[in-house]
Design an enzyme around this catalytic site. Structure first.
Site, PDB file in Angstrom:
ATOM      1  CB  SER A 163      17.284  10.746 -15.244  1.00 21.08           C
ATOM      2  OG  SER A 163      15.887  10.658 -15.258  1.00 21.08           O
ATOM      3  CG  ASN A 172      21.215  21.464 -12.836  1.00 19.43           C
ATOM      4  OD1 ASN A 172      21.688  22.348 -13.513  1.00 19.43           O
ATOM      5  ND2 ASN A 172      20.670  20.384 -13.354  1.00 19.43           N
ATOM      6  NE  ARG A 209      17.019  16.537 -15.967  1.00 19.96           N
ATOM      7  CZ  ARG A 209      16.276  15.453 -15.945  1.00 19.96           C
ATOM      8  NH1 ARG A 209      15.424  15.258 -14.958  1.00 19.96           N
ATOM      9  NH2 ARG A 209      16.336  14.570 -16.912  1.00 19.96           N
TER      10      ARG A 209
END
Lengths: 156, 281
Positions: free
Chosen positions: B218, B226, B222
């Site tokens: 994660s 992004n 992440r």
């Protein structure tokens, strides 16, 4: 998007950079920051101490001034008292002197009076004797009655 | 516009694909092969590695320069700036991590500044560096290292290694295994339930392993997601011709927030994971 050896390369690069940062970057800067923090704390403490000693000195100065003022007041009071005393002494002396002079004058006057009275008495007796002599020259010997005349003169 | 002007026949799809292609190198038949490495697990994304190491060196150079000249009485402007960053990191770390560690704060600093710098490459207009690279004979150039999943994964794997190291350091290997197997359901230790114990342990192990592996996954996805999405939108905006200018500006301003926020999140989660790893229960 494929997973390849870049993964391992990046991991190694990261560990190297982290190690370098831990060894050569973080400690000196943190030391500088902490050193400055202690210095600032010390400076503030010193300023505080300075302020305290200043306050103390001010209090002491005020105390000294206060003492001096009190002393001055005491001295002034003493001077006043002394002056009053002197004036009172002077007054007393004056009164005494006056009384002494009055007494002296009185005694002199008395003496004068007495003297004048003696003189007068002598003169009166002399006059009396003279008048009596004149009277008695016609009638009696003055020598025979002299004792009576002198007794008379003494009584006057 | 490099798209319509310079390359003539290039379609939008090709333009986007070109921008998302890494410059790769790998060994094929005992020779270095460039850009024919699709699916080759031994390939290296040269552009990602180059920019990430370059930016890492930039970070090291700036901060080491400040550290060498660091003085407590007369801090220069650079030192003041570096100190602001460091105190910010230090207070963030101290809010979360209460133990004593020489590693975690510098780790957080490195991650934050490095990821920030890598994300910041996103704000350079998407065509500039690839165009210069093209003129210099470099066919592909992906400028933002954090839009490469290898880079974010590489970092999160390093963090994962540290998580394992700290867990074993504070709890021991036994504690680590116990954490994986005796949670969240405690297996029965006596009586008839003993038969069920292996199943419960297996269940726990699967659950906890997923939870453990989800951390680096994660963390990296992440950041990658992004930045990749942000980069893609920059590329799409760049396709719009002259209208890209206001849009690009607006998205860039918004992206400054994302750049900083993602760097901060990556750093903060690393600190949180390491705090959890080094906490005694």
């Amino acid at each position: 998007m494929d997973i390849n050896m870049t993964l391992i390369g990046q991991s190694i690069a990261m560990l190297v950079f982290v190690w370098f940062c831990m060894k050569f970057i973080w400690p000196p800067i943190m030391n500088a920051i902490e050193e400055r923090q202690t210095e600032i704390a010390n400076g503030l403490a010193a300023a505080e101490r300075g302020q305290q000693s200043l306050d103390k000195a001010k209090a002491e100065a005020a105390e000294i001034v206060d003492d001096a003022r009190k002393q001055a007041t005491t001295i002034l009071d003493q001077a006043h008292a002394r002056a009053n005393e002197i004036v009172a002494d002077g007054k007393a002396n004056g009164v005494k002197e006056r009384e002494r002079q009055i007494a002296a004058a009185r005694s002199e006057v008395e003496q004068e009076t007495n003297r004048a009275r003696e003189e007068l008495r002598g003169q009166v007796s002399a006059i009396a004797v003279a008048s009596a002599e004149k009277i008695l020259r016609r009638e009696i010997d003055s020598k025979a009655h002299e004792d009576i005349l002198s007794r008379l003169a003494a009584e006057l | 516009m490099a798209t319509e002007g310079g390359h003539g026949a290039q379609t939008s799809g090709e333009y986007i694909a070109h921008h998302l292609q890494n410059l790769q190198v790998c060994r094929v038949d005992d020779a270095w092969a460039w850009n024919h490495c699709a699916g080759n697990p031994m390939a290296i994304n040269v552009d990602s590695m180059f920019f990430s190491v370059l930016l890492g060196l930039l970070f090291v150079w700036i901060f080491r320069g400040a550290a060498k000249k660091a003085s407590s009485d007369k801090p220069g402007k650079m030192q003041a700036f570096v100190e602001i960053v460091i105190s910010f990191i230090d207070s963030s770390v101290k809010d979360t991590f209460h133990g004593k560690s020489r590693l975690i704060a510098p780790l957080a600093l490195t991650i934050f500044v490095w990821v920030f710098l890598m994300n910041l490459m996103d704000l350079i207009p998407v065509d500039w560096l690839p165009m210069i690279g093209g003129l210099a004979g470099v066919p592909y150039l992906k400028v933002v290292p954090t839009t490469d999943v290898n880079i974010t994964f590489g970092m999160s794997i390093a963090v994962f290694v540290l998580i394992l190291f700290y867990t074993i350091k504070t709890k021991g290997i036994g504690g680590f295994i116990a954490e994986l197997t005796l949670h969240p359901i405690a297996p029965p230790t006596k009586g008839a339930g003993l038969i069920a114990a292996p199943f419960i342990i297996a269940f726990n192990f699967i659950l906890e392993s997923v939870a453990l592996l989800a951390k680096p996954l994660s963390l990296s996805l992440r950041l990658f997601g992004n930045m990749f999405a942000g980069e893609l939108i920059f590329i799409l905006i760049a396709l719009l011709g002259v209208y890209q200018l206001p849009l690009h500006f607006g998205w860039a301003v918004f992206h400054i927030l994302i750049v900083t926020l993602q760097a901060f999140i990556f750093m903060m989660l690393t600190v949180v994971y390491l705090t959890l790893a080094s906490e005694e229960h």
